[in-house]
Scaffold this active site. Structure first.
Site, PDB file in Angstrom:
ATOM      1  N   ASP A  77      -7.738 -58.333  31.525  1.00 59.16           N
ATOM      2  CA  ASP A  77      -6.860 -58.618  32.666  1.00 59.16           C
ATOM      3  C   ASP A  77      -5.432 -58.654  32.170  1.00 59.16           C
ATOM      4  O   ASP A  77      -5.152 -59.143  31.076  1.00 59.16           O
ATOM      5  CB  ASP A  77      -7.244 -59.922  33.358  1.00 59.16           C
ATOM      6  CG  ASP A  77      -7.231 -61.118  32.426  1.00 59.16           C
ATOM      7  OD1 ASP A  77      -6.180 -61.798  32.343  1.00 59.16           O
ATOM      8  OD2 ASP A  77      -8.259 -61.394  31.784  1.00 59.16           O
ATOM      9  N   ASP A 166      -6.884 -65.835  41.838  1.00 60.31           N
ATOM     10  CA  ASP A 166      -6.681 -66.628  40.618  1.00 60.31           C
ATOM     11  C   ASP A 166      -6.225 -68.013  41.055  1.00 60.31           C
ATOM     12  O   ASP A 166      -5.069 -68.212  41.431  1.00 60.31           O
ATOM     13  CB  ASP A 166      -5.631 -65.936  39.750  1.00 60.31           C
ATOM     14  CG  ASP A 166      -5.328 -66.695  38.462  1.00 60.31           C
ATOM     15  OD1 ASP A 166      -5.897 -67.785  38.253  1.00 60.31           O
ATOM     16  OD2 ASP A 166      -4.504 -66.197  37.670  1.00 60.31           O
ATOM     17  N   GLU A 168      -6.056 -71.854  39.754  1.00 56.66           N
ATOM     18  CA  GLU A 168      -6.160 -72.652  38.531  1.00 56.66           C
ATOM     19  C   GLU A 168      -4.985 -73.612  38.450  1.00 56.66           C
ATOM     20  O   GLU A 168      -4.276 -73.827  39.415  1.00 56.66           O
ATOM     21  CB  GLU A 168      -6.187 -71.728  37.315  1.00 56.66           C
ATOM     22  CG  GLU A 168      -4.959 -70.800  37.223  1.00 56.66           C
ATOM     23  CD  GLU A 168      -4.943 -69.952  35.962  1.00 56.66           C
ATOM     24  OE1 GLU A 168      -4.862 -70.558  34.865  1.00 56.66           O
ATOM     25  OE2 GLU A 168      -5.008 -68.702  36.075  1.00 56.66           O
TER      26      GLU A 168
END
Length: 278
Positions: A77, A166, A168
């Site tokens: 990634d 994503d 987090e």
């Protein structure tokens, strides 16, 4: 004879008295300035966040996966942090799939997106894009729309993976972006629902188990639809968030060759292709 004094001394004294309030105001302003907390020196600039930015700080890192694992397919990634990527080198090393950061919040798009997204595709990889969530700035649905409009869409070409959320640690402030656990679940649900409405696909969820537990209360309601991409820099993926019996992808290091962020797909290349095909 009486001595007549000019008004010069009086004028000077008056001027000095008039200056005292101004000096006081200046001193007060300076004291307030120095009393304010300085910005943290290690706080990154908005837009610079990337997958796994908080993993080492919060979860640490351990060994690499053993070679005895079941068949898995290597991936990477990338974000603007990597700049122009040497895709041919990665392909030759065995990397067969990639995710590219497309957007963050509703204020940032990756300036290297075209080189990374198209470059990975052109060497033969199956690729997708991801969005770095900032739940404290705009709604989940708003960010899903921004993502789709800036590279996060999906096409049934057999080589495009569904978009990834994503979600987090907040690199700019409080870990959970100031949201309650139920508030975070609602925000994620809003993003996922809108993404599916726009693309017809369920988005992948990238997260770390410790963050998920802290910020969603270990909510398990998304596992039936969204593939799990777990972040853990260790010899195994560890305990997964609630609801998921297995991971689809695992980001296992930020210190890999050519590109630091390396990942395992839980299956052979035909399973990567199956996810791309929906």
């Amino acid at each position: 004879m009486p001595v007549h004094r000019s008004g010069t001394g009086t004028s000077r004294r008056a001027g000095a008295l008039r200056r005292i309030p101004a000096v006081g105001i200046l001193l007060a302003a300076l004291s307030l300035l120095f009393a304010l907390p300085a910005p943290a020196a290690d706080t990154p600039a908005r837009g610079s966040a990337r997958m796994g930015i908080g993993v080492i700080a919060h979860d640490g890192q351990g060994g690499l996966p053993s070679s005895g694992d079941a068949t898995q397919t290597e991936g990477v990634d990338v974000s603007a942090y990597q700049g122009n990527v040497a895709w041919s080198t990665l392909w030759s090393s065995g990397v067969k799939w990639a995710y590219v950061k497309a957007s963050e919040g509703t204020y940032y798009t990756n300036p290297y997106f075209a080189q990374q997204y198209n470059g990975s595709y052109n060497v033969g990889m199956i690729r997708g894009s991801y969005h770095f969530a900032t739940p404290d700035t705009t709604t989940g649905a708003t960010q899903a729309n921004y993502f789709v409009d800036h590279g996060g869409g999906w096409s049934a070409d057999g080589r495009t993976l569904p978009g990834a959320l994503d979600i987090e640690w907040n690199p700019y402030g409080a870990a959970c972006y100031g949201k309650t656990q139920s508030g975070m679940v609602s925000w994620i649900s809003s993003f996922l629902s809108q993404y599916k409405a726009r693309t017809g696909r369920d988005a992948v969820i990238y997260t770390a188990a410790s963050w998920w537990t802290q910020c969603t209360g270990n909510y398990g309601g998304f596992a039936s639809a969204s593939p799990l991409w777990i972040a853990r820099y260790a010899s195994d993926p560890g305990t997964l968030p609630a609801g998921w019996g297995y991971y689809t992808m695992w980001q296992y290091t930020s210190s890999g060759p050519t590109v630091g962020d390396h990942d395992k797909f839980n299956g052979a290349l035909d399973r990567v292709q199956a996810l791309a095909n929906g």
